[in-house]
Scaffold this active site. Structure first.
Site, PDB file in Angstrom:
ATOM      1  N   SER A  38       0.848  -1.190   0.000  1.00  0.00           N
ATOM      2  CA  SER A  38       0.000   0.000   0.000  1.00  0.00           C
ATOM      3  C   SER A  38       0.882   1.238   0.000  1.00  0.00           C
ATOM      4  CB  SER A  38      -0.908   0.027   1.233  1.00  0.00           C
ATOM      5  OG  SER A  38      -1.600   1.270   1.321  1.00  0.00           O
ATOM      6  N   TYR A  65      -1.670   0.255  10.542  1.00  0.00           N
ATOM      7  CA  TYR A  65      -1.757  -0.206   9.157  1.00  0.00           C
ATOM      8  C   TYR A  65      -0.501   0.159   8.376  1.00  0.00           C
ATOM      9  CZ  TYR A  65      -3.572  -0.751   4.388  1.00  0.00           C
ATOM     10  OH  TYR A  65      -3.752  -1.123   3.084  1.00  0.00           O
TER      11      TYR A  65
END
Length: 248
Positions: A142, A155
């Site tokens: 990501s 995250y």
């Protein structure tokens, strides 16, 4: 018409919806036989298998918890039994959360790291015995790993760890001609994102920060995945590629 992944066997984790489903469709369209995992949505998995088989390709859906090593070992044994080998592994399964540090719990951090970090690491370990020399591993990370937005401490740190996994394994597996690359998507319109609150107003805010002026789609990630999985990318390894419309 030549298919660049003809006769190749692929495993995709988290393949029943979203980015994973887009990758499964593209690999199958390009000629690969695909085994993909799902966690709970059997209906979506069965629908995708039917869609692919109707188009003339082969796909198998296997229910698996990628955080359990026994499920991973069973997954690759089943894939090898079905297709006789393994050429491609796409570590796509992932979870996310956005919380300020004050609300972050150890349980939530463990959940993210179990799926986003430990699962791809041990998926590679479980898969290696089924690879011949040569092959392609693609990890899905990501841009949050480097864009580091507020409220993403758990995250972002989990996805930053995936960057490290890719870099290390690209060197470690190079003697076996197994290439390891990574795609770091930006904002992608998926079912999961919409369930998490991606509405029209929020999408406008996101698009305002994307130079190419639109959200991404699973196909944007799938197209690059298929290239990295193919022999066209045979001299490409250790790369972490942002596919984000120019957003950083």
């Amino acid at each position: 018409m030549s298919k660049k992944l003809a006769n190749k066997a692929a495993v995709v984790t988290g393949g029943s919806q979203g980015i994973g489903a887009g990758i499964v469709r593209k690999l199958a369209k390009d000629g690969a036989n695909v085994v993909f995992t799902y966690n709970s949505n059997k209906d979506a998995a069965d629908k995708l298998v039917n869609e692919i088989e109707t188009s003339g390709s082969k796909a198998i859906a296997i229910k698996a918890d990628v955080t359990k090593t026994e499920d991973l070992e069973s997954l690759f044994e089943q894939a090898a039994n079905q297709f006789g080998k393994l050429d491609i592994l796409v570590n796509n399964a992932g979870v996310f959360t956005f919380q300020p540090i004050e609300a972050t719990t150890l349980e939530e951090v463990n959940r993210l790291f179990s799926t986003n970090v430990f699962a791809p690491m041990f998926a590679v370990k479980s898969a290696l015995g089924h690879f011949n020399d040569g092959g392609s591993i693609i990890n899905i990370g990501s841009i949050v790993a480097t864009s580091a937005p507020a409220t993403a401490v758990a995250y972002a740190s989990s996805k930053a760890a995936v960057d490290g996994i890719t870099k290390v394994l690209s060197k470690e597996l190079a003697p076996r001609k197994i290439r390891v690359n990574q795609i770091n998507p930006g904002s992608i319109r998926t079912e999961g994102a919409q369930k998490a609150g991606l509405n029209e107003e929020f999408e406008k805010v996101l698009v305002a920060g994307i130079p190419l002026g639109r959200m991404g789609f699973p196909e944007d990630i799938a197209n690059l995945t298929a290239f990295l999985a193919s022999d066209e990318a045979q001299w490409t390894t250790g790369e972490i590629i942002m596919v984000s419309g120019g957003a950083r």
